[in-house]
Design an enzyme around this catalytic site. Sequence first.
Site: not given
Ligand SMILES: O=C(CO)[C@@H](O)[C@H](O)[C@H](O)[C@H](O)COP(=O)(O)O
Length: 228
Positions: A84
Amino acid sequence: MKFFIDTANIDEIKKAKQWGILDGVTTNPSLIAKEGITHKTRVQEILELVGDLPVSAECVESDYDKLIGEARDIASWAPNVYVKVPMTPTALEVVKELSPQGVNFNVTLVFSLPQALLAAKAGASFISFFVGRIDDMGSGEAAQNIADAVRMVKNYDFPKDPEILVASIRGPLQVTESIRSGAQIATIPYKIMEQLFHHPLTDIGVKNFYDDYVKATGKDVDLGAASL
Ligand SMILES: O=C(CO)[C@@H](O)[C@H](O)[C@H](O)[C@H](O)COP(=O)(O)O
């Protein structure tokens, strides 16, 4: 649509696996920090637990040489690791370099259609489109953005066949919107996955059938397995 779990917690992954609905796992530095364990150790534990399901592990370096080294290292942990990287010019250079060599990338922190296009052109396998944080801004654009991104990856040819992964999901409504938009993947926190099983009419229906059964037969039933 594939269901990934957005967590670094082993018990949550085990539970989703037990439900038979798990298609992959996404982690990020914030989720791993909550677990109080090193990044590599936790990702390797997850890989062991989920077999060959895709597991996303995030890079933190920003300098090109350091980031490409980190990406190569993470990619070497297992064939089903998706490296990622954030939606930055340097990270996309790394994607462009390593993706043809067989490294699978998940480009994250994508908030707009042009950003999704850039990630697809660089050679991303997954494009993590954030909905919760967009919805927080109150523009009401998130659902349309995902639908547009899904159409975009189908309309054009890209180095990999990228899949739109809906991230930053804060509730069941955003899961519904992901399904409606035709997104290939939604990554969902454990608590929200649990909520998806429920509907007030399902809960009432289960109780009514139970009550009628007990009334008619005089026998008791353990409802434990029917409720989460
Ligand atoms: O990007 C991915 C998956 O590829 C996730 O792990 C992503 O980092 C998370 O869904 C977010 O960081 C969560 O965001 P939030 O609900 O705290 O705004």
